[in-house]
Motif scaffolding. Structure first.
Motif, PDB file in Angstrom:
ATOM      1  N   LEU A  48       0.852  -1.185   0.000  1.00  0.00           N
ATOM      2  CA  LEU A  48       0.000   0.000   0.000  1.00  0.00           C
ATOM      3  C   LEU A  48       0.893   1.242   0.000  1.00  0.00           C
ATOM      4  CD1 LEU A  48      -2.617  -0.936   2.763  1.00  0.00           C
ATOM      5  CD2 LEU A  48      -2.871  -1.142   0.280  1.00  0.00           C
ATOM      6  N   PRO A  49       0.424   2.347  -0.576  1.00  0.00           N
ATOM      7  CA  PRO A  49       1.233   3.569  -0.598  1.00  0.00           C
ATOM      8  C   PRO A  49       1.224   4.337   0.728  1.00  0.00           C
ATOM      9  CG  PRO A  49      -0.838   3.938  -1.746  1.00  0.00           C
ATOM     10  CD  PRO A  49      -0.794   2.465  -1.374  1.00  0.00           C
ATOM     11  N   ILE A  50       0.757   3.727   1.789  1.00  0.00           N
ATOM     12  CA  ILE A  50       0.631   4.378   3.097  1.00  0.00           C
ATOM     13  C   ILE A  50       2.006   4.794   3.631  1.00  0.00           C
ATOM     14  CG2 ILE A  50       0.752   2.225   4.434  1.00  0.00           C
ATOM     15  CD1 ILE A  50      -1.653   5.059   5.227  1.00  0.00           C
ATOM     16  N   ALA A  51       2.033   5.854   4.393  1.00  0.00           N
ATOM     17  CA  ALA A  51       3.262   6.314   5.045  1.00  0.00           C
ATOM     18  C   ALA A  51       2.917   6.743   6.455  1.00  0.00           C
ATOM     19  CB  ALA A  51       3.874   7.471   4.275  1.00  0.00           C
ATOM     20  N   GLY A  52       3.860   6.553   7.352  1.00  0.00           N
ATOM     21  CA  GLY A  52       3.662   6.957   8.736  1.00  0.00           C
ATOM     22  C   GLY A  52       3.710   8.469   8.872  1.00  0.00           C
ATOM     23  N   LEU A  53       3.041   8.950   9.883  1.00  0.00           N
ATOM     24  CA  LEU A  53       3.028  10.381  10.167  1.00  0.00           C
ATOM     25  C   LEU A  53       4.327  10.763  10.861  1.00  0.00           C
ATOM     26  CD1 LEU A  53       1.288  12.969  10.163  1.00  0.00           C
ATOM     27  CD2 LEU A  53       0.534  12.308  12.452  1.00  0.00           C
ATOM     28  N   GLN A  54       4.988  11.763  10.339  1.00  0.00           N
ATOM     29  CA  GLN A  54       6.199  12.268  10.983  1.00  0.00           C
ATOM     30  C   GLN A  54       5.763  13.110  12.181  1.00  0.00           C
ATOM     31  OE1 GLN A  54       9.218  11.204   9.922  1.00  0.00           O
ATOM     32  NE2 GLN A  54       7.930   9.981   8.558  1.00  0.00           N
ATOM     33  N   ARG A  55       6.364  12.908  13.302  1.00  0.00           N
ATOM     34  CA  ARG A  55       5.940  13.611  14.513  1.00  0.00           C
ATOM     35  C   ARG A  55       6.377  15.082  14.516  1.00  0.00           C
ATOM     36  NH1 ARG A  55       3.170   9.813  17.282  1.00  0.00           N
ATOM     37  NH2 ARG A  55       3.950   7.713  17.055  1.00  0.00           N
ATOM     38  N   ARG A  56       7.325  15.390  13.639  1.00  0.00           N
ATOM     39  CA  ARG A  56       7.726  16.795  13.496  1.00  0.00           C
ATOM     40  C   ARG A  56       6.917  17.411  12.357  1.00  0.00           C
ATOM     41  NH1 ARG A  56      11.857  13.548  13.598  1.00  0.00           N
ATOM     42  NH2 ARG A  56      12.356  13.746  11.396  1.00  0.00           N
ATOM     43  N   LEU A  57       6.812  18.702  12.370  1.00  0.00           N
ATOM     44  CA  LEU A  57       6.099  19.401  11.306  1.00  0.00           C
ATOM     45  C   LEU A  57       6.985  19.390  10.060  1.00  0.00           C
ATOM     46  CD1 LEU A  57       3.540  20.900  10.633  1.00  0.00           C
ATOM     47  CD2 LEU A  57       4.653  23.014  11.366  1.00  0.00           C
ATOM     48  N   GLU A  58       6.593  18.549   9.091  1.00  0.00           N
ATOM     49  CA  GLU A  58       7.370  18.415   7.859  1.00  0.00           C
ATOM     50  C   GLU A  58       6.438  18.495   6.667  1.00  0.00           C
ATOM     51  OE1 GLU A  58      10.010  15.110   7.639  1.00  0.00           O
ATOM     52  OE2 GLU A  58      10.698  15.336   9.701  1.00  0.00           O
ATOM     53  N   PRO A  59       6.922  19.032   5.552  1.00  0.00           N
ATOM     54  CA  PRO A  59       6.087  19.138   4.352  1.00  0.00           C
ATOM     55  C   PRO A  59       5.533  17.795   3.868  1.00  0.00           C
ATOM     56  CG  PRO A  59       8.091  20.436   4.091  1.00  0.00           C
ATOM     57  CD  PRO A  59       8.227  19.664   5.364  1.00  0.00           C
ATOM     58  N   ARG A  60       6.285  16.717   4.039  1.00  0.00           N
ATOM     59  CA  ARG A  60       5.789  15.421   3.537  1.00  0.00           C
ATOM     60  C   ARG A  60       4.556  14.933   4.294  1.00  0.00           C
ATOM     61  NH1 ARG A  60      10.462  11.068   5.209  1.00  0.00           N
ATOM     62  NH2 ARG A  60      10.902  11.972   7.233  1.00  0.00           N
ATOM     63  N   ASN A  61       4.279  15.500   5.461  1.00  0.00           N
ATOM     64  CA  ASN A  61       3.045  15.151   6.173  1.00  0.00           C
ATOM     65  C   ASN A  61       1.802  15.592   5.391  1.00  0.00           C
ATOM     66  OD1 ASN A  61       4.125  13.806   8.351  1.00  0.00           O
ATOM     67  ND2 ASN A  61       4.164  15.606   9.675  1.00  0.00           N
ATOM     68  N   LEU A  62       1.956  16.576   4.513  1.00  0.00           N
ATOM     69  CA  LEU A  62       0.826  17.040   3.712  1.00  0.00           C
ATOM     70  C   LEU A  62       0.337  15.968   2.739  1.00  0.00           C
ATOM     71  CD1 LEU A  62       2.030  20.690   2.952  1.00  0.00           C
ATOM     72  CD2 LEU A  62       0.319  19.937   4.637  1.00  0.00           C
ATOM     73  N   ARG A  63       1.218  15.048   2.353  1.00  0.00           N
ATOM     74  CA  ARG A  63       0.830  13.948   1.464  1.00  0.00           C
ATOM     75  C   ARG A  63       0.103  12.843   2.214  1.00  0.00           C
ATOM     76  NH1 ARG A  63       6.631  13.821  -1.200  1.00  0.00           N
ATOM     77  NH2 ARG A  63       6.984  12.862   0.798  1.00  0.00           N
ATOM     78  N   GLY A  64       0.192  12.841   3.525  1.00  0.00           N
ATOM     79  CA  GLY A  64      -0.387  11.782   4.352  1.00  0.00           C
ATOM     80  C   GLY A  64      -1.854  11.492   4.089  1.00  0.00           C
ATOM     81  N   PRO A  65      -2.712  12.482   4.110  1.00  0.00           N
ATOM     82  CA  PRO A  65      -4.136  12.204   3.870  1.00  0.00           C
ATOM     83  C   PRO A  65      -4.402  11.571   2.509  1.00  0.00           C
ATOM     84  CG  PRO A  65      -3.860  14.377   4.832  1.00  0.00           C
ATOM     85  CD  PRO A  65      -2.480  13.869   4.509  1.00  0.00           C
ATOM     86  N   PHE A  66      -3.675  12.009   1.485  1.00  0.00           N
ATOM     87  CA  PHE A  66      -3.861  11.448   0.140  1.00  0.00           C
ATOM     88  C   PHE A  66      -3.407   9.989   0.084  1.00  0.00           C
ATOM     89  CE2 PHE A  66      -3.319  16.029  -0.374  1.00  0.00           C
ATOM     90  CZ  PHE A  66      -4.525  16.332  -0.973  1.00  0.00           C
ATOM     91  N   LYS A  67      -2.261   9.708   0.738  1.00  0.00           N
ATOM     92  CA  LYS A  67      -1.775   8.326   0.783  1.00  0.00           C
ATOM     93  C   LYS A  67      -2.721   7.434   1.574  1.00  0.00           C
ATOM     94  CE  LYS A  67       3.129   8.933   0.015  1.00  0.00           C
ATOM     95  NZ  LYS A  67       4.438   8.434   0.405  1.00  0.00           N
TER      96      LYS A  67
END
Length: 182
Positions: A48-67
């Motif tokens: 699955l294209p799922i990714a864990g949530l980074q606990r720090r504020l990082e731009p890649r967290n913005l992709r989280g909901p889509f993944k």
């Protein structure tokens, strides 16, 4: 491999009990360790294209909901195409979309919680799980008591306990057959 090897241990136990009557499909996170380890052990796996949530504020967290949405849709398709009778989650972010999709589809789910402190994924999905297998006492602080089954942590074949004690091993280590042995 904290979620991988307990899942493999359960798969091995199911295969021992039901032989060819049981079909097992693993689902994991694309690009993670399970995508290599599971096939090496002789099991099929889908990523699955799922990714864990980074606990720090990082731009890649913005992709989280889509993944996450993409992973849930793919999980629904996997469950339907495989005709799953049950889905077992072993914790970690990769199990979340599969368990959630199964619960929404009416497929029974089981959670196997290996740790003494429940992770976020297990706590979120426990309410709709049919059973929750735990390794430790007092897990009622995280899960409904009527769903908990204390199974302990699953052990893979070569580590699983065998019936009876070997007289040779007892003699070699100077142990007594009438005493508990760890």
């Amino acid at each position: 491999g904290g979620h991988i090897y307990p899942a493999v241990a359960v798969a091995e136990a199911l295969k021992r009990k039901w032989k060819e009557e049981v079909e097992i499909l693993f689902v994991g996170a694309e690009g993670k360790m399970e995508m290599e380890k599971i096939p090496a052990l002789g099991y099929d796996i889908v990523g699955l294209p799922i990714a864990g949530l980074q606990r720090r504020l990082e731009p890649r967290n913005l992709r989280g909901p889509f993944k996450t949405v993409s992973s849930v849709w793919k999980a629904r398709s996997i469950i339907r195409d495989f005709s799953a009778d049950a889905v077992v989650g072993f914790g970690g972010y990769a199990s979340a979309p599969v368990l959630w999709a199964a619960q929404q589809m009416g497929v029974p789910t089981i959670i196997q919680a290996q740790n003494s402190f429940a992770g976020l994924t297990n706590k979120m999905l426990a309410r709709s799980a049919r059973r929750i297998c735990v390794a430790y006492d007092e897990m009622e602080r995280f899960f409904a008591a009527d769903k908990i089954i204390k199974t302990g942590n699953p052990l893979r074949g070569r580590f699983a306990p065998t019936k009876g004690k070997s007289d040779e091993a007892l003699a070699h280590y100077g142990l007594k057959a009438d005493m508990p042995t760890l």
